[in-house]
Design a protein around this motif. Structure first.
Motif, PDB file in Angstrom:
ATOM      1  N   VAL A   1      -9.559  87.141  21.895  1.00 11.93           N
ATOM      2  CA  VAL A   1     -10.449  86.062  22.319  1.00 11.93           C
ATOM      3  C   VAL A   1     -10.029  85.392  23.543  1.00 11.93           C
ATOM      4  O   VAL A   1      -8.845  84.873  23.474  1.00 11.93           O
ATOM      5  N   GLU A   2     -10.669  85.618  24.535  1.00 16.50           N
ATOM      6  CA  GLU A   2      -9.927  85.069  25.801  1.00 16.50           C
ATOM      7  C   GLU A   2     -10.249  83.541  26.070  1.00 16.50           C
ATOM      8  O   GLU A   2      -9.637  82.714  26.648  1.00 16.50           O
ATOM      9  N   ASN A   3     -11.500  82.991  25.867  1.00 18.39           N
ATOM     10  CA  ASN A   3     -11.884  82.018  26.105  1.00 18.39           C
ATOM     11  C   ASN A   3     -13.133  81.484  25.360  1.00 18.39           C
ATOM     12  O   ASN A   3     -13.964  82.042  24.808  1.00 18.39           O
ATOM     13  N   VAL A   4     -12.810  80.053  24.854  1.00 18.86           N
ATOM     14  CA  VAL A   4     -13.951  79.516  24.050  1.00 18.86           C
ATOM     15  C   VAL A   4     -14.237  78.170  24.399  1.00 18.86           C
ATOM     16  O   VAL A   4     -13.619  77.272  24.835  1.00 18.86           O
ATOM     17  N   HIS A   5     -15.579  78.055  24.878  1.00 22.17           N
ATOM     18  CA  HIS A   5     -16.468  76.969  25.583  1.00 22.17           C
ATOM     19  C   HIS A   5     -17.026  76.132  24.247  1.00 22.17           C
ATOM     20  O   HIS A   5     -17.807  76.790  23.893  1.00 22.17           O
ATOM     21  N   ILE A   6     -16.526  74.849  24.175  1.00 23.72           N
ATOM     22  CA  ILE A   6     -16.926  73.923  23.407  1.00 23.72           C
ATOM     23  C   ILE A   6     -17.785  72.621  23.714  1.00 23.72           C
ATOM     24  O   ILE A   6     -17.303  72.140  24.825  1.00 23.72           O
ATOM     25  N   GLN A   7     -18.998  72.423  23.476  1.00 22.52           N
ATOM     26  CA  GLN A   7     -19.480  71.130  23.773  1.00 22.52           C
ATOM     27  C   GLN A   7     -19.364  70.097  22.660  1.00 22.52           C
ATOM     28  O   GLN A   7     -19.673  70.323  21.748  1.00 22.52           O
ATOM     29  N   VAL A   8     -18.886  69.160  23.074  1.00 28.42           N
ATOM     30  CA  VAL A   8     -18.488  67.962  21.888  1.00 28.42           C
ATOM     31  C   VAL A   8     -19.596  66.780  22.212  1.00 28.42           C
ATOM     32  O   VAL A   8     -19.243  66.004  23.315  1.00 28.42           O
ATOM     33  N   GLY A   9     -20.374  66.414  21.412  1.00 29.82           N
ATOM     34  CA  GLY A   9     -21.064  65.414  21.538  1.00 29.82           C
ATOM     35  C   GLY A   9     -20.431  63.957  21.427  1.00 29.82           C
ATOM     36  O   GLY A   9     -19.317  63.925  20.840  1.00 29.82           O
ATOM     37  N   GLU A  10     -20.928  63.000  22.284  1.00 25.94           N
ATOM     38  CA  GLU A  10     -20.263  61.639  22.394  1.00 25.94           C
ATOM     39  C   GLU A  10     -20.143  61.036  20.961  1.00 25.94           C
ATOM     40  O   GLU A  10     -19.135  60.466  20.607  1.00 25.94           O
ATOM     41  N   LEU A  11     -21.031  61.495  20.048  1.00 27.15           N
ATOM     42  CA  LEU A  11     -21.262  60.539  18.767  1.00 27.15           C
ATOM     43  C   LEU A  11     -20.256  61.398  17.755  1.00 27.15           C
ATOM     44  O   LEU A  11     -20.468  60.809  16.727  1.00 27.15           O
TER      45      LEU A  11
ATOM     46  N   LEU B   1     -20.817  69.265  17.388  1.00 28.16           N
ATOM     47  CA  LEU B   1     -19.997  70.069  18.124  1.00 28.16           C
ATOM     48  C   LEU B   1     -20.674  71.453  18.313  1.00 28.16           C
ATOM     49  O   LEU B   1     -20.868  71.890  17.303  1.00 28.16           O
ATOM     50  N   ILE B   2     -20.767  72.133  19.628  1.00 22.41           N
ATOM     51  CA  ILE B   2     -21.514  73.169  19.739  1.00 22.41           C
ATOM     52  C   ILE B   2     -20.741  74.219  20.436  1.00 22.41           C
ATOM     53  O   ILE B   2     -20.041  74.007  21.332  1.00 22.41           O
ATOM     54  N   ILE B   3     -20.663  75.472  19.602  1.00 21.98           N
ATOM     55  CA  ILE B   3     -19.816  76.582  20.228  1.00 21.98           C
ATOM     56  C   ILE B   3     -20.470  77.218  21.431  1.00 21.98           C
ATOM     57  O   ILE B   3     -21.691  77.688  21.011  1.00 21.98           O
ATOM     58  N   ARG B   4     -20.477  76.925  22.737  1.00 22.83           N
ATOM     59  CA  ARG B   4     -21.386  77.234  23.680  1.00 22.83           C
ATOM     60  C   ARG B   4     -21.177  78.700  24.038  1.00 22.83           C
ATOM     61  O   ARG B   4     -22.151  79.263  24.347  1.00 22.83           O
ATOM     62  N   ASP B   5     -19.759  79.061  24.274  1.00 22.17           N
ATOM     63  CA  ASP B   5     -19.742  80.525  24.774  1.00 22.17           C
ATOM     64  C   ASP B   5     -18.564  81.048  24.246  1.00 22.17           C
ATOM     65  O   ASP B   5     -17.397  80.193  24.106  1.00 22.17           O
TER      66      ASP B   5
ATOM     67  N   LEU C   1      -0.687  63.424  13.027  1.00 19.74           N
ATOM     68  CA  LEU C   1      -1.826  64.582  13.167  1.00 19.74           C
ATOM     69  C   LEU C   1      -3.148  64.215  13.021  1.00 19.74           C
ATOM     70  O   LEU C   1      -3.306  63.293  12.166  1.00 19.74           O
ATOM     71  N   PRO C   2      -3.802  64.693  13.940  1.00 15.49           N
ATOM     72  CA  PRO C   2      -5.322  64.185  13.891  1.00 15.49           C
ATOM     73  C   PRO C   2      -6.146  65.083  12.886  1.00 15.49           C
ATOM     74  O   PRO C   2      -6.500  66.055  12.937  1.00 15.49           O
ATOM     75  N   LEU C   3      -6.267  64.502  11.676  1.00 19.07           N
ATOM     76  CA  LEU C   3      -6.790  65.214  10.691  1.00 19.07           C
ATOM     77  C   LEU C   3      -8.322  65.611  10.800  1.00 19.07           C
ATOM     78  O   LEU C   3      -8.606  66.763  10.352  1.00 19.07           O
ATOM     79  N   HIS C   4      -9.117  64.851  11.476  1.00 19.78           N
ATOM     80  CA  HIS C   4     -10.481  65.091  11.749  1.00 19.78           C
ATOM     81  C   HIS C   4     -10.609  66.203  12.629  1.00 19.78           C
ATOM     82  O   HIS C   4     -11.256  67.258  12.224  1.00 19.78           O
ATOM     83  N   GLU C   5      -9.861  66.120  13.699  1.00 19.41           N
ATOM     84  CA  GLU C   5      -9.883  67.324  14.720  1.00 19.41           C
ATOM     85  C   GLU C   5      -9.340  68.580  14.144  1.00 19.41           C
ATOM     86  O   GLU C   5      -9.736  69.562  14.481  1.00 19.41           O
ATOM     87  N   LEU C   6      -8.455  68.433  13.316  1.00 14.65           N
ATOM     88  CA  LEU C   6      -7.752  69.727  12.673  1.00 14.65           C
ATOM     89  C   LEU C   6      -8.757  70.220  11.682  1.00 14.65           C
ATOM     90  O   LEU C   6      -9.119  71.577  11.971  1.00 14.65           O
ATOM     91  N   SER C   7      -9.470  69.589  10.912  1.00  9.70           N
ATOM     92  CA  SER C   7     -10.576  70.106   9.877  1.00  9.70           C
ATOM     93  C   SER C   7     -11.615  70.862  10.871  1.00  9.70           C
ATOM     94  O   SER C   7     -12.102  71.733  10.549  1.00  9.70           O
ATOM     95  N   VAL C   8     -12.006  70.027  11.593  1.00 16.59           N
ATOM     96  CA  VAL C   8     -12.910  70.625  12.685  1.00 16.59           C
ATOM     97  C   VAL C   8     -12.493  71.930  13.396  1.00 16.59           C
ATOM     98  O   VAL C   8     -13.256  72.987  13.287  1.00 16.59           O
ATOM     99  N   MET C   9     -11.472  71.986  14.277  1.00 22.68           N
ATOM    100  CA  MET C   9     -11.142  73.068  14.587  1.00 22.68           C
ATOM    101  C   MET C   9     -10.799  74.199  13.759  1.00 22.68           C
ATOM    102  O   MET C   9     -10.763  75.438  14.346  1.00 22.68           O
ATOM    103  N   SER C  10     -10.386  74.028  12.398  1.00 21.83           N
ATOM    104  CA  SER C  10      -9.957  74.855  11.640  1.00 21.83           C
ATOM    105  C   SER C  10     -11.561  75.744  11.369  1.00 21.83           C
ATOM    106  O   SER C  10     -11.526  76.956  11.267  1.00 21.83           O
ATOM    107  N   GLN C  11     -12.590  74.898  10.999  1.00 23.39           N
ATOM    108  CA  GLN C  11     -13.893  75.584  11.145  1.00 23.39           C
ATOM    109  C   GLN C  11     -14.250  76.550  12.237  1.00 23.39           C
ATOM    110  O   GLN C  11     -14.616  77.697  12.119  1.00 23.39           O
ATOM    111  N   VAL C  12     -13.905  75.826  13.360  1.00 23.78           N
ATOM    112  CA  VAL C  12     -14.148  76.636  14.814  1.00 23.78           C
ATOM    113  C   VAL C  12     -13.286  78.031  14.612  1.00 23.78           C
ATOM    114  O   VAL C  12     -14.043  78.767  14.847  1.00 23.78           O
TER     115      VAL C  12
END
Ligand SMILES: [Zn+2]
Length: 144
Positions: free
Chosen positions: A35-45, A125-129, A8-19
């Motif tokens: 909810v039809e679509n969620v567009h997220i921008q993920v910073g390289e860093l 990580l930005i929720i764009r749309d 399990l990708p723990l970091h990603e799970l916790s981030v997506m849980s908040q999202v």
């Protein structure tokens, strides 16, 4: 909840849980049925991995049911940028490549003078749309 046979990708799970939480909150406020679509921008860093984010998203959208169930996640990479206090460079960070491991990563050395740059973009990580289906305007989606 977690599937077997995959780490399990723990970091990603916790981030997506908040999202997921914040999207559900918003959907409730707008009385959305779906909810039809969620567009997220993920910073390289952020060092979050797209595949793992999608995997975590699948888990939450299934587990949490409507209105999140079946929502499509669109991911976009956001380039890391910085500005240099020494030479006033401003732009993309220098990227170091490791061809043998097919890996590249932005570094904080200024591409112009080598001083340490200050990161201005790419850490978040930005929720764009978010596209929601709202019942009183049937079939019409709403951009948030
Ligand atoms: Zn510089």
């Amino acid at each position: 909840m977690p599937r077997k046979g995959r780490e399990l990708p723990l970091h990603e799970l916790s981030v997506m849980s908040q999202v997921a939480d914040s999207i559900i909150r918003l959907a409730k406020e707008r009385q959305a049925i779906k909810v039809e679509n969620v567009h997220i921008q993920v910073g390289e860093l952020t060092f979050l991995v797209d595949d793992q984010l999608q995997f975590a998203w699948e888990i939450y959208t299934k587990d949490l049911g409507p209105p999140l169930e079946g929502a499509v996640l669109t991911l976009e990479r956001l380039q890391a940028r910085g500005s240099c206090p020494a030479c006033m460079y401003s732009g993309p960070l220098k990227v170091v490549e490791f061809p043998e491991s097919h890996f590249s990563t932005p570094v904080l050395d200024c591409p112009e003078c080598g001083a340490v740059v200050e990161v201005t973009e790419g850490r978040d990580l930005i929720i764009r749309d978010i596209r929601l289906q709202v019942p009183d305007v049937e079939g019409v989606t709403e951009d948030v």
